[in-house]
Design a protein around this motif. Structure first.
Motif: not given
Length: 287
Positions: A90-99, A124-132, A140-146, A172-174
């Motif tokens: 399977k292909k490994k997918v990383g998701i990036m999202v904001s709010k 999942v990587i986000s620049n905000h903690p909102d969707l953790q 799914v692991p969630y990483h906040v990187i402002p 995904a709307r990053y």
């Protein structure tokens, strides 16, 4: 991995200058290695004299190295590029999202229901903690990187380290612009989604501007991310009619439904190797 009733599914895509004998040469090669072709699609761009072919085949773990070597020789003769994928993982997918959460929910729900069997969501990587909490719902692991203009290079390095084993990145709307250095790490493997009001209605309130202008269509576009912001090769699009009776919230609601569906359609096409990128254009074969 991709399976059928007759074995594992693989995909071969070739493209280059159009000439006689390409399909026969590729088909004979796959037959030589015990592969059974179950679907073949071709398209010729007569304006540029370009030929595009996608073969779907079943296989039982043949000598992959030898097959690729023979394929390379055939493609050299025809001046073709090739993408051979045995689809045995399977292909490994990383998701990036904001709010905005609508696309993230769609991807996680579909994956949880095994409706995207060709992929595993790694993080999942986000620049905000909102969707953790959304990611945690699906474990799914969630990483906040402002990210700020001053820290952009440093924070992108952290993101790339987290994504180092990922095959595909889905925006995904990053709501951050990725640098050229970041994009070059995933050529033709970063999928972005946005509304289709660009470039007419730019800025932070496109739906308000579109409503004021009296638009009659709301749309969404999924494309590969490139350094030309929102101008990468388009994988999928869709639109829906709206009227003067629709307020801004109606436009936004309909737009987000389209964004979810279009992103999903584009990701499915990518995962199933149905896309060939030529210049700034996507040739997307049927599912």
């Amino acid at each position: 991995m991709a399976l059928s009733s007759r074995g594992r599914l693989g995909t071969l895509r070739v493209f280059g200058p159009d000439s006689d004998g390409i399909v026969a040469a590729c088909s004979n090669l796959m037959g030589k290695y015990g592969c059974n072709i179950v679907k073949s699609e071709t398209w010729s761009d007569q304006k540029e004299n370009m030929f595009f072919n996608r073969l779907v085949f079943t296989h039982d773990q043949p000598d992959k190295v030898a097959c690729q070597q023979d394929l390379t020789e055939i493609c050299k003769d025809f001046q073709l590029e090739n993408r051979l994928n045995w689809r045995d993982r399977k292909k490994k997918v990383g998701i990036m999202v904001s709010k905005y959460d609508h696309c993230l929910w769609e991807l996680l729900l579909r994956h949880s229901a095994n409706e995207l069997p060709e992929m595993d969501i790694e993080l999942v990587i986000s620049n905000h903690p909102d969707l953790q909490s959304v990611a945690e719902t699906f474990q799914v692991p969630y990483h906040v990187i402002p990210v700020t203009p001053e820290t952009k290079a440093e924070e992108e390095a952290k993101q790339l380290e987290l994504l180092k084993n990922v095959d595909v990145v889905v925006l995904a709307r990053y709501m951050q612009v990725l640098s050229g250095d970041f994009l070059r790490q995933f050529p033709e493997n970063i999928i972005n989604i946005h509304h289709s009001f660009l470039p007419a209605f730019m800025g932070g309130r496109p739906y308000h501007a579109a409503h004021d202008r009296g638009v009659k269509l709301v749309g969404a576009t999924a494309h590969y991310a490139t350094e030309d912001l929102d101008e990468g090769p388009i994988i999928s699009q869709d639109v829906i009619s709206v009227t003067h009776r629709d307020g801004v919230k109606d436009l936004m609601r309909k737009g987000r439904i389209l964004e979810r569906n279009v992103l999903l359609k584009a990701l499915e096409a990518h995962l199933e190797d149905r896309v060939i990128v030529h210049k700034n254009r996507c040739i997307v074969f049927e599912d």
